[in-house]
Design a protein around this motif. Structure first.
Motif, PDB file in Angstrom:
ATOM      1  N   PRO A  89      45.203  36.444  39.167  1.00  0.00           N
ATOM      2  CA  PRO A  89      46.176  35.662  39.934  1.00  0.00           C
ATOM      3  C   PRO A  89      46.361  36.179  41.357  1.00  0.00           C
ATOM      4  CG  PRO A  89      47.154  36.486  37.882  1.00  0.00           C
ATOM      5  CD  PRO A  89      45.775  37.050  37.958  1.00  0.00           C
ATOM      6  N   GLY A 134      45.380  29.452  40.500  1.00  0.00           N
ATOM      7  CA  GLY A 134      46.703  28.894  40.772  1.00  0.00           C
ATOM      8  C   GLY A 134      47.778  29.938  40.595  1.00  0.00           C
ATOM      9  N   VAL A 137      50.312  32.843  35.605  1.00  0.00           N
ATOM     10  CA  VAL A 137      49.597  33.969  35.011  1.00  0.00           C
ATOM     11  C   VAL A 137      49.095  33.593  33.620  1.00  0.00           C
ATOM     12  CG1 VAL A 137      49.732  36.394  34.358  1.00  0.00           C
ATOM     13  CG2 VAL A 137      51.038  35.563  36.324  1.00  0.00           C
ATOM     14  N   LEU A 138      47.790  33.627  33.451  1.00  0.00           N
ATOM     15  CA  LEU A 138      47.168  33.399  32.149  1.00  0.00           C
ATOM     16  C   LEU A 138      47.030  34.738  31.442  1.00  0.00           C
ATOM     17  CD1 LEU A 138      44.346  31.119  33.556  1.00  0.00           C
ATOM     18  CD2 LEU A 138      46.364  30.345  32.304  1.00  0.00           C
ATOM     19  N   GLY A 141      41.127  35.957  32.072  1.00  0.00           N
ATOM     20  CA  GLY A 141      40.376  35.182  33.058  1.00  0.00           C
ATOM     21  C   GLY A 141      39.420  34.149  32.479  1.00  0.00           C
ATOM     22  N   ALA A 144      40.192  30.586  33.445  1.00  0.00           N
ATOM     23  CA  ALA A 144      39.988  30.493  34.899  1.00  0.00           C
ATOM     24  C   ALA A 144      38.490  30.446  35.209  1.00  0.00           C
ATOM     25  CB  ALA A 144      40.659  31.670  35.603  1.00  0.00           C
TER      26      ALA A 144
HETATM   27  N1  ADE Z   1      43.888  35.512  35.171  1.00  0.00           N
HETATM   28  C1  ADE Z   1      45.171  35.351  34.802  1.00  0.00           C
HETATM   29  N2  ADE Z   1      45.776  34.389  35.522  1.00  0.00           N
HETATM   30  C2  ADE Z   1      44.832  33.913  36.397  1.00  0.00           C
HETATM   31  C3  ADE Z   1      44.850  32.937  37.404  1.00  0.00           C
HETATM   32  N3  ADE Z   1      45.938  32.232  37.702  1.00  0.00           N
HETATM   33  N4  ADE Z   1      43.707  32.730  38.083  1.00  0.00           N
HETATM   34  C4  ADE Z   1      42.611  33.452  37.814  1.00  0.00           C
HETATM   35  N5  ADE Z   1      42.531  34.395  36.877  1.00  0.00           N
HETATM   36  C5  ADE Z   1      43.639  34.627  36.163  1.00  0.00           C
END
Ligand code: ADE
Length: 254
Positions: A89, A134, A137-138, A141, A144
């Motif tokens: 992120p 974006g 928060v995931l 990755g 993403a």
């Molecule tokens: N890993 C966790 N959140 C992410 C995000 N928003 N973009 C890219 N990788 C991430």
């Protein structure tokens, strides 16, 4: 195009990339996507890849050894395409422009973070850049990375059935896409706009342009500002749709 993905979940990446457009691109030899398991480079008996953060705090940090080990194993077996981009992120915002940039390259590699983050030495010494899809928060990755792979792959020549479709869509010219309809012309009580059934290509083009402008003004006024606002002709087109209130709300006289 070759894309290498370093991840703790290579099966997730492979599974998704075997379906739909990506699957066809892979089968047709247009996309050489290789998912590498970071855990295969773990050295301890538990095959652990993470550890507690120095300085304290919640969560676990992806350790440098397995990440660097996994990348170096591929490098010594003939290499992978650079740049190697970390998904995080805190990276550069990924958008259609970055997708087009990457689509014009020979290939690239992606590194999926996990846990609370990746040891900073990986960011400092191993990767060439970082991408964020974006401001949220995931947990890792992988999603993403798949977003990046799909957005790039669909721009490659020969991947979409219809070569024109990638150019005539949201963001291609800094605007959101106009609405699309297909048969039936009337479904329940919902009708396809008359102009699209008129056969008058001039009117159709003008209506679509006006719809794009109105949708962008409504949902992404920042994009309208970035392109220098609406011209008087464009204001008139949007007004023809009956969107006078929308125009006034954004400071346009009509
Ligand atoms: N890993 C966790 N959140 C992410 C995000 N928003 N973009 C890219 N990788 C991430």
């Amino acid at each position: 195009m070759r894309i290498d993905v370093f991840t703790l979940f290579p099966e997730v990446v492979d599974h998704y990339a075997d379906s739909s457009i990506l699957g066809r691109a892979r089968q047709g030899g247009l996309l050489d996507l290789r998912a590498h398991d970071i855990r295969s480079a773990a050295t301890d008996s538990h095959r652990s890849v993470d550890d507690a953060p120095f300085g304290g705090g919640a969560g676990m940090v992806l350790a440098p050894e397995p990440v660097v080990g996994a990348v170096e194993a591929v490098e010594s077996a003939g290499g992978m395409p650079r740049p190697l981009l970390l998904l995080t992120p805190s990276g550069r915002r990924f958008d259609q422009g970055v997708a087009a940039e990457l689509a014009g390259s020979e290939g690239f590699s992606l590194l999926c973070g996990r846990y609370e983050g990746v040891d900073q030495r990986v960011a400092d010494h191993l990767v060439d850049g970082a991408l964020s899809i974006g401001d949220y928060v995931l947990a890792g990755g992988e999603l993403a990375a798949l977003v990046v792979v799909e957005a790039v792959a669909r721009l490659l020549p020969g991947i979409l059935g219809n070569e024109a479709s990638a150019g005539d869509e949201s963001f291609a010219d800094g605007l959101l896409e106009y609405p699309q309809y297909t048969r039936p012309a009337r479904f329940r009580e919902w009708e396809v706009p008359e102009v699209l059934r008129s056969g008058d290509h001039g009117r159709v083009d003008r209506w679509r342009r006006a719809q794009s402008l109105a949708a962008t003004l409504r949902h992404r006024p920042d994009l309208v500002r970035d392109r220098g606002g609406l011209s008087p002709e464009e204001v008139a087109m949007v007004a023809e749709l009956g969107e006078v209130r929308l125009l006034r709300d954004h400071g346009y006289d009509c």
